[in-house]
Motif scaffolding. Structure first.
Motif, PDB file in Angstrom:
ATOM      1  N   LYS A 109       0.811  -1.218   0.000  1.00 15.93           N
ATOM      2  CA  LYS A 109       0.000   0.000   0.000  1.00 15.93           C
ATOM      3  C   LYS A 109       0.847   1.273   0.000  1.00 15.93           C
ATOM      4  O   LYS A 109       0.367   2.339  -0.370  1.00 15.93           O
ATOM      5  CB  LYS A 109      -0.932   0.013   1.218  1.00 15.93           C
ATOM      6  CG  LYS A 109      -1.917  -1.141   1.252  1.00 15.93           C
ATOM      7  CD  LYS A 109      -2.819  -1.146   0.031  1.00 15.93           C
ATOM      8  CE  LYS A 109      -3.870  -2.251   0.110  1.00 15.93           C
ATOM      9  NZ  LYS A 109      -4.688  -2.320  -1.132  1.00 15.93           N
ATOM     10  N   GLN A 110       2.098   1.159   0.426  1.00 19.07           N
ATOM     11  CA  GLN A 110       2.934   2.345   0.570  1.00 19.07           C
ATOM     12  C   GLN A 110       4.103   2.384  -0.401  1.00 19.07           C
ATOM     13  O   GLN A 110       4.988   3.222  -0.271  1.00 19.07           O
ATOM     14  CB  GLN A 110       3.465   2.421   2.016  1.00 19.07           C
ATOM     15  CG  GLN A 110       2.385   2.515   3.067  1.00 19.07           C
ATOM     16  CD  GLN A 110       1.528   3.762   2.901  1.00 19.07           C
ATOM     17  OE1 GLN A 110       2.037   4.852   2.627  1.00 19.07           O
ATOM     18  NE2 GLN A 110       0.225   3.616   3.055  1.00 19.07           N
ATOM     19  N   THR A 111       4.122   1.474  -1.365  1.00 22.61           N
ATOM     20  CA  THR A 111       5.239   1.398  -2.308  1.00 22.61           C
ATOM     21  C   THR A 111       4.709   1.292  -3.733  1.00 22.61           C
ATOM     22  O   THR A 111       3.829   0.470  -4.010  1.00 22.61           O
ATOM     23  CB  THR A 111       6.130   0.175  -2.006  1.00 22.61           C
ATOM     24  OG1 THR A 111       6.589   0.241  -0.659  1.00 22.61           O
ATOM     25  CG2 THR A 111       7.338   0.140  -2.941  1.00 22.61           C
ATOM     26  N   THR A 112       5.242   2.110  -4.614  1.00 26.46           N
ATOM     27  CA  THR A 112       4.921   2.058  -6.039  1.00 26.46           C
ATOM     28  C   THR A 112       5.948   1.183  -6.746  1.00 26.46           C
ATOM     29  O   THR A 112       7.158   1.315  -6.502  1.00 26.46           O
ATOM     30  CB  THR A 112       4.932   3.472  -6.642  1.00 26.46           C
ATOM     31  OG1 THR A 112       3.966   4.274  -5.967  1.00 26.46           O
ATOM     32  CG2 THR A 112       4.605   3.433  -8.127  1.00 26.46           C
ATOM     33  N   LEU A 113       5.477   0.313  -7.618  1.00 27.20           N
ATOM     34  CA  LEU A 113       6.344  -0.649  -8.303  1.00 27.20           C
ATOM     35  C   LEU A 113       6.392  -0.331  -9.794  1.00 27.20           C
ATOM     36  O   LEU A 113       5.350  -0.208 -10.439  1.00 27.20           O
ATOM     37  CB  LEU A 113       5.816  -2.068  -8.097  1.00 27.20           C
ATOM     38  CG  LEU A 113       5.562  -2.481  -6.645  1.00 27.20           C
ATOM     39  CD1 LEU A 113       4.849  -3.824  -6.597  1.00 27.20           C
ATOM     40  CD2 LEU A 113       6.871  -2.534  -5.868  1.00 27.20           C
ATOM     41  N   HIS A 114       7.604  -0.213 -10.335  1.00 26.52           N
ATOM     42  CA  HIS A 114       7.790   0.054 -11.758  1.00 26.52           C
ATOM     43  C   HIS A 114       8.594  -1.106 -12.366  1.00 26.52           C
ATOM     44  O   HIS A 114       9.732  -1.356 -11.951  1.00 26.52           O
ATOM     45  CB  HIS A 114       8.546   1.363 -11.976  1.00 26.52           C
ATOM     46  CG  HIS A 114       7.872   2.562 -11.378  1.00 26.52           C
ATOM     47  ND1 HIS A 114       6.711   3.101 -11.900  1.00 26.52           N
ATOM     48  CD2 HIS A 114       8.203   3.341 -10.309  1.00 26.52           C
ATOM     49  CE1 HIS A 114       6.354   4.163 -11.181  1.00 26.52           C
ATOM     50  NE2 HIS A 114       7.239   4.318 -10.213  1.00 26.52           N
ATOM     51  N   PHE A 115       8.002  -1.778 -13.341  1.00 31.66           N
ATOM     52  CA  PHE A 115       8.653  -2.908 -14.001  1.00 31.66           C
ATOM     53  C   PHE A 115       9.196  -2.456 -15.363  1.00 31.66           C
ATOM     54  O   PHE A 115       8.512  -1.782 -16.134  1.00 31.66           O
ATOM     55  CB  PHE A 115       7.655  -4.044 -14.226  1.00 31.66           C
ATOM     56  CG  PHE A 115       7.163  -4.692 -12.968  1.00 31.66           C
ATOM     57  CD1 PHE A 115       7.742  -5.867 -12.508  1.00 31.66           C
ATOM     58  CD2 PHE A 115       6.127  -4.125 -12.235  1.00 31.66           C
ATOM     59  CE1 PHE A 115       7.292  -6.479 -11.344  1.00 31.66           C
ATOM     60  CE2 PHE A 115       5.672  -4.725 -11.069  1.00 31.66           C
ATOM     61  CZ  PHE A 115       6.255  -5.903 -10.621  1.00 31.66           C
ATOM     62  N   PHE A 116      10.433  -2.894 -15.668  1.00 36.05           N
ATOM     63  CA  PHE A 116      11.076  -2.599 -16.950  1.00 36.05           C
ATOM     64  C   PHE A 116      11.679  -3.899 -17.471  1.00 36.05           C
ATOM     65  O   PHE A 116      12.460  -4.554 -16.760  1.00 36.05           O
ATOM     66  CB  PHE A 116      12.168  -1.536 -16.777  1.00 36.05           C
ATOM     67  CG  PHE A 116      11.665  -0.283 -16.104  1.00 36.05           C
ATOM     68  CD1 PHE A 116      11.059   0.730 -16.832  1.00 36.05           C
ATOM     69  CD2 PHE A 116      11.788  -0.125 -14.736  1.00 36.05           C
ATOM     70  CE1 PHE A 116      10.575   1.862 -16.211  1.00 36.05           C
ATOM     71  CE2 PHE A 116      11.309   1.009 -14.099  1.00 36.05           C
ATOM     72  CZ  PHE A 116      10.701   2.009 -14.838  1.00 36.05           C
ATOM     73  N   HIS A 117      11.340  -4.257 -18.704  1.00 38.87           N
ATOM     74  CA  HIS A 117      11.756  -5.576 -19.173  1.00 38.87           C
ATOM     75  C   HIS A 117      12.023  -5.564 -20.668  1.00 38.87           C
ATOM     76  O   HIS A 117      11.385  -4.823 -21.422  1.00 38.87           O
ATOM     77  CB  HIS A 117      10.663  -6.603 -18.874  1.00 38.87           C
ATOM     78  CG  HIS A 117      11.190  -7.889 -18.345  1.00 38.87           C
ATOM     79  ND1 HIS A 117      11.161  -8.242 -17.010  1.00 38.87           N
ATOM     80  CD2 HIS A 117      11.792  -8.930 -18.975  1.00 38.87           C
ATOM     81  CE1 HIS A 117      11.700  -9.430 -16.844  1.00 38.87           C
ATOM     82  NE2 HIS A 117      12.087  -9.887 -18.040  1.00 38.87           N
ATOM     83  N   GLY A 118      12.951  -6.396 -21.085  1.00 37.15           N
ATOM     84  CA  GLY A 118      13.216  -6.612 -22.499  1.00 37.15           C
ATOM     85  C   GLY A 118      12.308  -7.703 -23.044  1.00 37.15           C
ATOM     86  O   GLY A 118      12.165  -8.763 -22.437  1.00 37.15           O
ATOM     87  N   GLY A 119      11.711  -7.445 -24.204  1.00 38.73           N
ATOM     88  CA  GLY A 119      10.813  -8.416 -24.794  1.00 38.73           C
ATOM     89  C   GLY A 119      11.504  -9.695 -25.227  1.00 38.73           C
ATOM     90  O   GLY A 119      10.856 -10.729 -25.392  1.00 38.73           O
TER      91      GLY A 119
END
Length: 241
Positions: free
Chosen positions: A155-165
């Motif tokens: 609830k207190q953390t934003t998650l950003h995912f970055f990935h190679g296809g």
């Protein structure tokens, strides 16, 4: 596991730090390998403090005479989905304590802290944020995955995912599945996929990471501004050419 945590530090040239980035490298690498990423973050955010920890164990994927500075957070020898979870368990409390010590050292709180992980470091960052909700304000997970998909969202953390296809090590489907699960449980998350990238932090993904840091307003901030309105859904997929 070693109790002595080796750390590389970069601090602003003048003034007090306004943000803290904690970098977690991939298996077989070390803190020094995160140097180029640290320098990029410092250029984009001059008032940020940047720390990179060495993995807590020597890398066991090479003969002892060849290990050199190679490190790991946990062993991947004979690893399965079941053993990955067990191997994470002793690492998380040690890393939590290290992050808290770093926050105290630079005088910044949890919401000003961002964990940035690559590969095994991203796995660790995601699991740490899940276990200790609010320890950090954001996670940037490059080429990572959950050890197990979460039943509830932090609830207190934003998650950003970055990935190679084209990632052949940790397939992009893991990031897509994580994003879908977080959407189902009303997590605050984004995803960016560079379709032609492999297991790497390439220029396009790094640009998107900076964009997310500068432009994504955490849902908890929206909720506070709107008087605790219902949770907003996770943001959808961004595909990069």
């Amino acid at each position: 596991m070693s109790t002595s945590i080796q750390t590389l530090r970069w601090v602003p040239e003048s003034g007090q730090p306004e943000q803290l980035f904690v970098l977690l490298h991939g298996v077989g690498a070390n803190a020094a390998d995160m140097g180029p990423l640290a320098e990029h973050l410092r250029r984009e955010f001059p008032q940020a403090a940047v720390l990179a920890f060495d993995g807590f164990e020597p890398f066991d994927g090479l003969p002892a005479a060849q290990v050199g500075g190679a490190r790991q957070w946990f062993s991947i020898q004979g690893q399965t989905d079941a053993t990955r979870v067990a191997r994470l368990e002793p690492v998380l409390p040690t890393l939590q304590a290290a992050v808290q010590a770093a926050q105290q050292a630079v005088g910044l709180g949890q919401q000003a802290t961002c964990l940035v992980g690559f590969s095994q470091g991203a796995i660790l960052a995601l699991e740490l944020a899940q276990r200790y909700d609010g320890l950090v304000g954001r996670v940037l997970a490059f080429a990572g995955r959950y050890a197990t998909l979460p039943e509830a969202a932090p609830k207190q953390t934003t998650l950003h995912f970055f990935h190679g296809g084209l990632d052949p090590v940790i397939e992009v489907q893991h990031a897509r599945e994580a994003m879908q699960r977080l959407a189902d449980v009303q997590g605050d998350a984004t995803i960016d996929i560079a379709e032609d990238a492999g297991h790497e932090i390439n220029g396009a993904l790094l640009m998107r990471a900076v964009f997310r840091l500068r432009n994504h307003i955490p849902h908890r901030s929206w909720r506070a501004a709107l008087g605790q309105a219902p949770d907003m859904p996770s943001q959808g997929l961004e595909a990069l050419d």
